[in-house]
Design a protein around this motif. Structure first.
Motif, PDB file in Angstrom:
ATOM      1  N   ASN A  76       0.889  -1.088  -0.347  1.00 28.56           N
ATOM      2  CA  ASN A  76      -0.130  -0.295   0.196  1.00 28.56           C
ATOM      3  C   ASN A  76       1.143   1.226  -0.398  1.00 28.56           C
ATOM      4  O   ASN A  76       0.290   2.574  -1.037  1.00 28.56           O
ATOM      5  CB  ASN A  76      -1.005   0.242   1.014  1.00 28.56           C
ATOM      6  N   LEU A  77       2.310   0.929   1.175  1.00 33.89           N
ATOM      7  CA  LEU A  77       3.043   2.423   0.848  1.00 33.89           C
ATOM      8  C   LEU A  77       2.713   3.204  -0.756  1.00 33.89           C
ATOM      9  O   LEU A  77       3.184   4.108  -0.738  1.00 33.89           O
ATOM     10  CB  LEU A  77       3.854   2.124   1.749  1.00 33.89           C
ATOM     11  N   TYR A  78       3.519   2.605  -2.021  1.00 34.19           N
ATOM     12  CA  TYR A  78       3.790   2.543  -2.394  1.00 34.19           C
ATOM     13  C   TYR A  78       2.840   2.181  -3.732  1.00 34.19           C
ATOM     14  O   TYR A  78       3.323   2.971  -5.294  1.00 34.19           O
ATOM     15  CB  TYR A  78       5.183   1.867  -2.668  1.00 34.19           C
ATOM     16  N   SER A  79       1.572   2.294  -3.242  1.00 33.52           N
ATOM     17  CA  SER A  79       0.847   2.651  -4.372  1.00 33.52           C
ATOM     18  C   SER A  79       0.308   1.351  -5.390  1.00 33.52           C
ATOM     19  O   SER A  79       0.475   1.206  -6.314  1.00 33.52           O
ATOM     20  CB  SER A  79       0.252   3.922  -5.369  1.00 33.52           C
ATOM     21  N   THR A  98      -0.975  -0.916  -5.221  1.00 34.77           N
ATOM     22  CA  THR A  98      -2.780  -0.981  -5.655  1.00 34.77           C
ATOM     23  C   THR A  98      -3.007  -0.522  -6.660  1.00 34.77           C
ATOM     24  O   THR A  98      -4.581  -0.820  -7.886  1.00 34.77           O
ATOM     25  CB  THR A  98      -3.794  -0.670  -4.346  1.00 34.77           C
ATOM     26  N   GLN A  99      -2.615   0.472  -7.040  1.00 38.70           N
ATOM     27  CA  GLN A  99      -2.605   1.145  -9.061  1.00 38.70           C
ATOM     28  C   GLN A  99      -3.025   0.809  -8.686  1.00 38.70           C
ATOM     29  O   GLN A  99      -4.195   0.668 -10.492  1.00 38.70           O
ATOM     30  CB  GLN A  99      -2.678   2.204  -8.145  1.00 38.70           C
ATOM     31  N   LYS A 111      11.835  -0.857  -8.199  1.00 36.86           N
ATOM     32  CA  LYS A 111      10.999  -0.929  -7.125  1.00 36.86           C
ATOM     33  C   LYS A 111      12.269  -0.880  -5.933  1.00 36.86           C
ATOM     34  O   LYS A 111      12.641  -0.652  -5.010  1.00 36.86           O
ATOM     35  CB  LYS A 111       9.725  -1.245  -6.623  1.00 36.86           C
ATOM     36  N   MET A 125      13.838   3.966  -7.443  1.00 32.99           N
ATOM     37  CA  MET A 125      13.066   3.860  -7.250  1.00 32.99           C
ATOM     38  C   MET A 125      12.953   5.233  -7.847  1.00 32.99           C
ATOM     39  O   MET A 125      12.005   5.741  -8.497  1.00 32.99           O
ATOM     40  CB  MET A 125      12.181   3.538  -6.267  1.00 32.99           C
ATOM     41  N   ASP A 126      13.838   6.510  -7.743  1.00 34.72           N
ATOM     42  CA  ASP A 126      13.441   7.341  -6.999  1.00 34.72           C
ATOM     43  C   ASP A 126      14.936   8.441  -7.359  1.00 34.72           C
ATOM     44  O   ASP A 126      15.522   7.994  -6.733  1.00 34.72           O
ATOM     45  CB  ASP A 126      12.561   8.086  -6.032  1.00 34.72           C
ATOM     46  N   ASN A 134      14.693   5.955  -1.132  1.00 33.84           N
ATOM     47  CA  ASN A 134      13.391   5.758  -1.777  1.00 33.84           C
ATOM     48  C   ASN A 134      12.940   4.361  -2.492  1.00 33.84           C
ATOM     49  O   ASN A 134      14.288   3.463  -2.894  1.00 33.84           O
ATOM     50  CB  ASN A 134      12.952   6.762  -2.546  1.00 33.84           C
ATOM     51  N   PHE A 192      -1.650  10.430  -8.869  1.00 38.62           N
ATOM     52  CA  PHE A 192       0.261  10.179  -9.105  1.00 38.62           C
ATOM     53  C   PHE A 192       0.730  11.989  -8.573  1.00 38.62           C
ATOM     54  O   PHE A 192       2.157  12.273  -8.484  1.00 38.62           O
ATOM     55  CB  PHE A 192       0.101   9.975 -10.661  1.00 38.62           C
ATOM     56  N   SER A 202       1.096   5.726   3.030  1.00 36.29           N
ATOM     57  CA  SER A 202       1.689   5.985   1.180  1.00 36.29           C
ATOM     58  C   SER A 202       2.259   7.039   1.212  1.00 36.29           C
ATOM     59  O   SER A 202       2.339   7.916   1.448  1.00 36.29           O
ATOM     60  CB  SER A 202       0.465   6.574   0.247  1.00 36.29           C
ATOM     61  N   LYS A 203       2.999   6.516   0.076  1.00 32.85           N
ATOM     62  CA  LYS A 203       4.812   7.336   0.435  1.00 32.85           C
ATOM     63  C   LYS A 203       4.661   8.494  -1.039  1.00 32.85           C
ATOM     64  O   LYS A 203       4.068   7.665  -2.184  1.00 32.85           O
ATOM     65  CB  LYS A 203       5.653   6.809   0.191  1.00 32.85           C
ATOM     66  N   TYR A 204       4.918   9.463  -1.617  1.00 35.74           N
ATOM     67  CA  TYR A 204       4.648   9.893  -2.868  1.00 35.74           C
ATOM     68  C   TYR A 204       6.748   9.897  -3.782  1.00 35.74           C
ATOM     69  O   TYR A 204       7.899  10.216  -2.677  1.00 35.74           O
ATOM     70  CB  TYR A 204       4.317  11.768  -2.399  1.00 35.74           C
ATOM     71  N   VAL A 205       6.084   9.234  -4.441  1.00 40.30           N
ATOM     72  CA  VAL A 205       7.651   9.262  -5.584  1.00 40.30           C
ATOM     73  C   VAL A 205       7.158   9.783  -6.863  1.00 40.30           C
ATOM     74  O   VAL A 205       6.230   9.012  -7.484  1.00 40.30           O
ATOM     75  CB  VAL A 205       8.136   7.634  -5.054  1.00 40.30           C
ATOM     76  N   ALA A 206       7.695  10.399  -7.169  1.00 39.66           N
ATOM     77  CA  ALA A 206       7.387  11.531  -8.719  1.00 39.66           C
ATOM     78  C   ALA A 206       7.298  10.338  -9.513  1.00 39.66           C
ATOM     79  O   ALA A 206       8.359   9.897  -9.243  1.00 39.66           O
ATOM     80  CB  ALA A 206       8.357  12.584  -8.830  1.00 39.66           C
ATOM     81  N   GLN A 237       5.419   8.176  -9.998  1.00 35.14           N
ATOM     82  CA  GLN A 237       4.470   6.735  -9.464  1.00 35.14           C
ATOM     83  C   GLN A 237       3.735   7.082  -9.116  1.00 35.14           C
ATOM     84  O   GLN A 237       2.957   7.760  -9.070  1.00 35.14           O
ATOM     85  CB  GLN A 237       5.385   5.727  -8.826  1.00 35.14           C
ATOM     86  N   PRO A 238       2.393   5.951  -8.834  1.00 33.64           N
ATOM     87  CA  PRO A 238       1.332   5.983  -8.183  1.00 33.64           C
ATOM     88  C   PRO A 238       1.085   6.460  -6.834  1.00 33.64           C
ATOM     89  O   PRO A 238       2.180   5.877  -6.156  1.00 33.64           O
ATOM     90  CB  PRO A 238       0.817   4.460  -7.948  1.00 33.64           C
ATOM     91  N   TRP A 239       0.021   7.461  -6.252  1.00 31.86           N
ATOM     92  CA  TRP A 239       0.140   7.368  -5.007  1.00 31.86           C
ATOM     93  C   TRP A 239      -1.047   7.470  -4.652  1.00 31.86           C
ATOM     94  O   TRP A 239      -1.960   8.965  -4.737  1.00 31.86           O
ATOM     95  CB  TRP A 239       0.995   9.516  -4.829  1.00 31.86           C
ATOM     96  N   VAL A 240      -1.251   6.816  -4.195  1.00 32.91           N
ATOM     97  CA  VAL A 240      -3.400   6.973  -3.883  1.00 32.91           C
ATOM     98  C   VAL A 240      -3.824   6.600  -2.868  1.00 32.91           C
ATOM     99  O   VAL A 240      -4.270   7.458  -2.607  1.00 32.91           O
ATOM    100  CB  VAL A 240      -2.821   5.131  -5.098  1.00 32.91           C
ATOM    101  N   GLY A 241      -2.875   5.724  -1.892  1.00 32.29           N
ATOM    102  CA  GLY A 241      -3.367   5.776  -0.600  1.00 32.29           C
ATOM    103  C   GLY A 241      -4.876   5.812  -0.099  1.00 32.29           C
ATOM    104  O   GLY A 241      -4.850   6.209   0.968  1.00 32.29           O
TER     105      GLY A 241
END
Lengths: 166, 623
Positions: free
Chosen positions: A80-83, A85-86, A131, A136-137, A143, B198, B470-474, B476-480
């Motif tokens: 979930n933390l890295y989404s 799920t999307q 990832k 990843m970043d 990250n 995102f 949820s962690k923001y990474v430019a 990449q998906p950021w849903v939460g």
């Protein structure tokens, strides 16, 4: 009741695992990784494998977190933390990206834990970026997933389906 | 010939908009084309967004004889939204990614006159949240406009298909994409921005039709300067500009907490696009990654020079990490077309907890001496405003199953949230209705000035919603949040209904097995057309809703029904090709029998009506 056949295969498996342990011990060689994009060599710094589970994985390609409820719970959090799920959906059964629980996989090698580890660590040609930690970043090297975290994520994914990957 | 047309168009424009500044419109050819009912010269036919056609050859008596006239396979799979554009003898057809364009000659057996194949990086597909859709093309100034998924806005010569200009509108590397149709109005081409899944800070932008230079850009979050909010913003309704419309109950943003509307809110506040993102936020000040996507269907009123649109959800879906009302996400804006300056704006779902994007279309209609703006929001309420100043006239639940709020205050526009539907991190809120895809999503409604009614497709879907860390990474998906969707209490997943836009009370309502995900069309003969996910294109009686005709096409319909006339004959058509949020999982997830279609699990039965991935085609019918 254990049939003759089952007994035989159990024995066979035991012998095989024994053989692999012997083999590992003899060669003392860590697993070598390849990228999922094109099969080229993938170097992951050995020092990142800093837990007993990660060390075991580096040595044998086996994920000892499979079936471990505590590891699965942590793996779910990271999923979930890295989404994840999307694209892969709340149960890793697919959404805008492929389902991850098998029995068939977008990349055949994902049926093994080593294969899935490589796919997630270094990304795919299908749109998923790397990832792994440091990859990843581009703007923040801290990250990304450590090997231990990725093994936990895989343990949670495996718990959603019937494939153990070990 | 061309000169005459332009003269005629200019004459007409000047004739009916005396109050307008005498500006020679670059898109005079489009304005002239819109006056001829044989054309379908914009994404929704004309500027009002009514999707109403004066053509009436196909009527209640003969619609039963409607039969396939011709079809065109687009050669592209997956979701096909929007509709073609028809001008004279030419039809311009778009496809899902890679957003190919075909110009068909209606005088010559729909022969391809030219085609355009954008070269887009395939990785763009991975940053499109909800399928590879495009919602269509713009026409004007002798050009066809395509907004590619990868953010490139391109102008093509309508006669030859050769590129006139292009401009990069958004950058997919940071997760920003485009799915909207370009909207040509006067001398501008309007386009939007997708990427609230995102952490993109989105906007609406107007480019000059001649050369693609930027005329103005209005962000959905940030300073008044960036949002293009001036001194007389919300002059008639200063209460829409309040710093906070809710007070915390039981701690607000934590499990067990909720929000109650403040009785006497203080309006007229400034800089709300930054100040309504209270500290601490998940990333920076919140608004820098605040979402507010823009991708709907945008109407325009030449008499006031106002263009209307809605903004999407605030990023991230986890409400607990972005305290405050999160303006100007979830807002309907009216802006001056020439300057972009906002005349009025009303936030419909302050501090969103359910991903109820406000992007759905506004439809303009006249009643008495007034013009009204109507909007069926994803949050399950239908709103009607006085179009010129934003005064709220009506706000009603589209269906009683909406259970996150008890009602909307007509003076403030603030919904009375119900604590039972409040969502919080690591708490799985169950039975929230509607689901995140709303009681209506992208599929636009239609209006008939003949009946005075609005005709709207409906989703009848509820959800569980669990916000997560949820962690923001430019990029990449950021849903939460994770959510699952299922059929609502009626036991079906959709419907189609007629509503009186002055009261927003239901006039008639038909259940649909699945969400009605295709856009509606009304005609002068009191017919309403719309498509369904189980592959039907239907014609119903505008007065009663009675089904009069249907035809089953090759794949589920998420496109908009449209009509045109050619050589004295009326045609009705729709794109087919299942996809969009409801169908995207089906397009991708069919490698295993255990695949549950992700969040859209309730739609699993679509696989019994559709091959995957959905094949794109245009279907055209006539008597």
């Amino acid at each position: 009741m254990l049939g003759n056949k089952a007994l035989k295969s159990t024995l066979l498996v035991s012998m095989l695992s024994l053989a692999s342990v012997v083999f590992s011990a003899q060669s003392n060689a860590a697993q070598t990784f390849v990228t999922t994009q094109d099969g080229s060599p993938l170097t992951i710094p050995a020092e990142l494998f800093d837990t007993s589970a990660a060390k075991e994985f580096l040595e044998t390609g086996k994920n000892i977190y499979i079936g471990n409820a505590e590891a699965q719970a942590r793996g779910h959090k990271i999923f979930n933390l890295y989404s994840c799920t999307q694209c892969h959906g709340p149960e890793a059964k697919g959404q805008v990206g492929p389902g991850l629980i098998g029995p068939t996989f977008r990349y055949d090698k994902d049926a093994t834990n080593k294969g899935m580890f490589e796919t997630v660590w270094h990304g795919t040609n299908g749109g998923m970026g790397a990832k792994g930690i440091g990859l990843m970043d581009a703007t923040d090297a801290s990250n990304g997933l450590t090997p231990d975290e990725l093994l936990k994520v895989i343990s949670w994914i495996r718990a959603q389906g019937g494939v153990t990957g070990n | 010939m061309q000169v005459n047309k332009i003269k005629l168009a200019l004459g007409l424009v000047a004739g009916f908009t005396l109050a307008m500044p005498m500006l020679a419109s670059a898109a005079a050819d489009q304005e002239a084309a819109m006056k001829d009912a044989n054309n379908w010269a914009g994404p929704r036919g004309n500027y009002t967004n009514q999707a109403y056609s004066q053509l009436g050859q196909i009527n209640k008596g003969n619609v039963k004889n409607l039969k396939a006239a011709w079809t065109f396979a687009t050669g592209v799979n997956r979701g096909h939204e929007g509709s073609p554009v028809v001008v004279g003898n030419m039809m311009y057809v778009h496809t899902a990614f890679p957003n190919n364009v075909y110009a068909l000659n209606l005088d010559d057996n729909q022969k391809i006159v030219w085609s355009y194949f954008p070269k887009q990086d395939p990785s763009v597909q991975a940053v499109l949240c909800c399928d590879n859709v495009s919602r269509g093309l713009g026409y004007g100034d002798g050009k066809i406009f395509l907004q590619q998924n990868d953010g490139t806005l391109i102008a093509l010569d309508a006669k030859t298909g050769s590129k006139v200009w292009d401009v990069k509108n958004v950058d997919p590397k940071v997760g920003a994409t485009n799915t909207n149709a370009p909207h040509v109005i006067k001398d501008k081409v309007l386009t939007g921005c997708s990427g609230a899944e995102f952490g993109v800070r989105c906007f609406i932008a107007a480019y000059n039709i001649k050369d693609g230079s930027l005329a103005w850009k209005a962000f959905s979050t940030g300073s008044d300067k960036d949002v293009l909010i001036g001194d007389d913003f919300n002059k008639a309704n200063p209460q829409y500009s309040a710093l906070s419309v809710y007070q915390d109950v039981n701690g607000g943003n934590k499990q067990g907490g909720s929000f109650a509307a403040i009785k006497d809110i203080k309006g007229g506040e400034k800089e709300l696009g930054t100040r309504t993102w209270l500290k601490p936020q998940a990333v920076k000040d919140g608004w820098q990654n605040g979402g507010g996507s823009v991708w709907g269907w945008w109407p325009y009123d030449a008499r006031t020079n106002l263009v209307y649109y809605g903004t999407g959800n605030p990023s991230v879906w986890n409400p607990d990490v972005r305290p405050g009302d999160n303006k100007w996400s979830m807002t309907i804006f009216a802006r001056d077309l020439d300057t972009g300056i906002a005349k009025w704006g009303m936030q419909m779902t302050p501090h969103d907890e359910w991903d109820y994007d406000g992007i759905n279309e506004v439809i303009l209609f006249d009643k008495g001496a007034k013009t009204y703006a109507w909007h069926h929001d994803r949050n399950g309420f239908i709103y009607t405003w006085d179009a010129k100043d934003g005064t709220l006239v009506s706000a009603e639940k589209v269906h009683p199953f909406v259970n996150w709020a008890s009602g909307v205050d007509l003076k403030t526009g603030v919904p009375a949230k119900l604590a039972t539907a409040s969502t919080h991190q690591d708490y799985n809120a169950k039975g929230v209705c509607p689901a995140a895809l709303g009681t209506k999503d992208q599929q636009p409604a239609a209006y008939s000035p003949k009946t005075g009614l609005m005709y709207t497709p409906l989703n009848h879907v509820c959800m569980t919603y669990e916000p997560v860390e949820s962690k923001y990474v430019a990029g990449q998906p950021w849903v939460g949040a994770t959510l699952t969707m299922f059929a609502g209490p009626d036991g079906v997943m959709g419907g189609f209904g007629a509503y009186d836009p002055m009261t927003n009370k239901k006039v008639w309502y038909n259940k649909e097995k699945f969400s009605a995900w295709g856009g509606a069309l009304t005609t002068a003969s009191n017919l309403v057309f719309y498509g369904t996910l189980d592959r039907w294109l239907k014609a119903v009686d505008a007065q009663s809703g009675k089904e009069l005709w249907k035809f089953q096409v090759g794949s589920g319909v998420i496109g908009n029904a449209f009509t045109y006339g050619h050589k004295g004959k009326q045609y009705v058509g729709t794109l087919s090709g299942i996809g969009g949020w409801a169908g995207v999982a089906m397009n991708l997830g069919m490698t295993n029998p255990t695949d549950a279609l992700g969040a859209a699990g309730g739609y699993a039965e679509l696989t019994k009506y559709n091959a995957a991935p959905g094949g794109g085609a245009l279907n055209v019918f006539s008597l």
